[in-house]
Enzyme design. Structure first.
Site, PDB file in Angstrom:
ATOM      1  CB  SER A 134      -0.871  -0.209   1.557  1.00  0.00           C
ATOM      2  OG  SER A 134      -1.574   1.093   1.372  1.00  0.00           O
ATOM      3  CE  LYS A 160      -4.319  -0.230  -0.088  1.00  0.00           C
ATOM      4  NZ  LYS A 160      -5.336  -1.189   1.086  1.00  0.00           N
ATOM      5  CE  LYS A 162      -4.485   3.180   2.030  1.00  0.00           C
ATOM      6  NZ  LYS A 162      -6.040   3.007   3.319  1.00  0.00           N
ATOM      7  CG  ASP A 188      -8.025   2.332  -0.082  1.00  0.00           C
ATOM      8  OD1 ASP A 188      -8.963   2.314   0.282  1.00  0.00           O
ATOM      9  OD2 ASP A 188      -7.361   1.785   1.230  1.00  0.00           O
ATOM     10  CD  GLU A 213      -9.136  -1.003   0.280  1.00  0.00           C
ATOM     11  OE1 GLU A 213      -9.152  -1.446   1.477  1.00  0.00           O
ATOM     12  OE2 GLU A 213      -8.042  -1.207  -0.866  1.00  0.00           O
ATOM     13  CG  ASP A 238     -11.303  -1.546   4.132  1.00  0.00           C
ATOM     14  OD1 ASP A 238     -11.864  -2.797   5.491  1.00  0.00           O
ATOM     15  OD2 ASP A 238     -10.530  -1.083   3.719  1.00  0.00           O
ATOM     16  CE  LYS A 262      -8.321  -2.438   5.631  1.00  0.00           C
ATOM     17  NZ  LYS A 262      -8.166  -1.132   6.005  1.00  0.00           N
ATOM     18  N   GLY A 290      -4.804  -4.888   5.534  1.00  0.00           N
ATOM     19  CA  GLY A 290      -3.615  -4.400   6.460  1.00  0.00           C
ATOM     20  C   GLY A 290      -3.815  -3.063   7.654  1.00  0.00           C
TER      21      GLY A 290
END
Length: 367
Positions: A134, A160, A162, A188, A213, A238, A262, A290
């Site tokens: 991430s 991934k 953000k 995400d 996400e 998520d 998660k 995570g």
């Protein structure tokens, strides 16, 4: 199994670099471990997945400590198994992260007493899991490209990014142009958008992303279902998925076609496995997210990520992604971009006492 003592160990560990998301910047991992001691001399460990502030979740460390001490632990019998934790604390509404860390520590102690690895208990089917990474929000595009390039060179098999309003289309385009269409790439949003942003989010379709996400608010399943019909990029949920029931509802509504599981967010590994089973029955792929875990939390996540329905690389990165020194033996990325699932009993790892002491800022006995 009889519980003799439960201890909360507050830790504060520096990250190797700032990790920025749409809801804040992390420079340290400020959390706690829960240690369960049993009458036969055994022990079990759990890592709290939340933060000091209620930004990612309504739960936060100080509040969780109160909930554990005053509401959850008093409801347990001293003679307890992990399967009985959920029913025992059901009368306490919410507080899934608090329930997760308690259940995990008890489960670890129980499995150690049986000599059974968590991977066996959960039903893991592989010895190694592919690792994604991430990448937080950066100040500049060149910084982002340098970071992504370093992770790809290290061997990570999925990136991934953000994103947030103002940091989405341009950085994704830059990564695609720099590293090509063959790099598995996803984004995400951490609830940073609204349905009115659908036209803008549709611009991400050209980049062939694995998924977007949690673009909308946690409680907006209907909005996610509508968004899924307006964009081609698969929608992954998520924060919206707190239980197997949530997963079933979201799938039935068409609110997602992929789920990020998660364990700390859904109440523990038993509920995480149930979500996996619901998704698998519906043909919906899942992956393991995570929460900046140390080796304690990462070990258990790897066991979960080895279940058959986890067909996408998760955020099960190597220890050095976040920490110069981990609490346990470090998890490392192998040549194929995978991380090995622990084989020891329970979660398979135990904190190094000297390292743990270096990062411990407080201890409190809860039972």
């Amino acid at each position: 199994m009889r519980i003799e003592r439960i201890e909360l160990i507050h830790i504060r560990m520096p990250l190797v670099g700032a990790f920025r998301t749409s809801f804040g910047i992390d420079l340290v991992r400020d959390t706690f471990l829960l240690r369960v001691l049993t009458s036969d001399g055994g022990q079990g460990w759990g890592e709290y997945g939340g933060d000091p502030d209620p930004a990612y979740s309504s739960e936060f460390s100080a509040g969780t400590e109160i909930v554990l001490a005053e509401h959850l632990i008093p409801r347990l019998d001293r003679e307890v198994t992990a399967a009985r934790v959920g029913p025992a604390v059901r009368g306490v509404k919410g507080h899934r992260m608090a329930k997760a860390v308690l259940e995990t520590a008890i489960l670890d102690a129980e499995l150690r007493s049986y000599g059974m690895p968590l991977r066996t208990y959960l039903g893991s089917v592989v010895d190694r899991v592919p690792a994604g990474v991430s990448v937080g929000i950066m100040d500049t595009i060149p910084q982002l490209l340098e970071q992504v390039g370093a992770y790809l060179e290290a061997g990570y098999v999925r990136i991934k990014l953000k994103i947030e309003p103002g940091w989405d289309v341009l950085p994704v385009r830059a990564v695609r142009e720099a590293f090509g269409d063959d790099v598995p790439l996803q984004v995400d949003a951490n609830t940073a958008y609204s349905l009115t942003d659908a036209r803008h989010l549709r611009r991400l379709d050209e980049f062939g992303l694995l998924l977007i996400e949690q673009p909308l608010d946690t409680d907006d399943l209907s909005g996610h279902a509508r968004l899924a019909g307006l964009i081609d990029t698969p929608v992954c949920l998520d924060e919206s998925i707190g239980s197997a029931r949530d997963a079933a509802a979201a799938i039935a509504m068409g609110a997602c076609s992929i789920i990020n599981i998660k364990p700390s967010r859904v109440g523990g590994y038993l509920e995480a496995r149930r979500i996996h089973d619901v998704a698998a029955a519906a043909g919906v792929p899942v992956w393991c997210g995570g929460m900046l875990e140390t080796g304690v939390g990462r070990a258990a996540n790897l066991a979960l990520a080895a279940l058959p329905g986890f067909v996408l690389p998760g955020d099960t990165s190597a220890s050095n992604r976040y920490y110069a020194e981990d609490l346990t033996e470090p998890f490392v990325l192998d040549a194929d971009g995978c991380v090995a699932v622990p084989t020891g009993t329970g979660i398979g790892v135990t904190p190094d006492p000297q390292v743990l002491e270096r990062y411990t800022v407080a201890r409190r006995r809860l039972l």
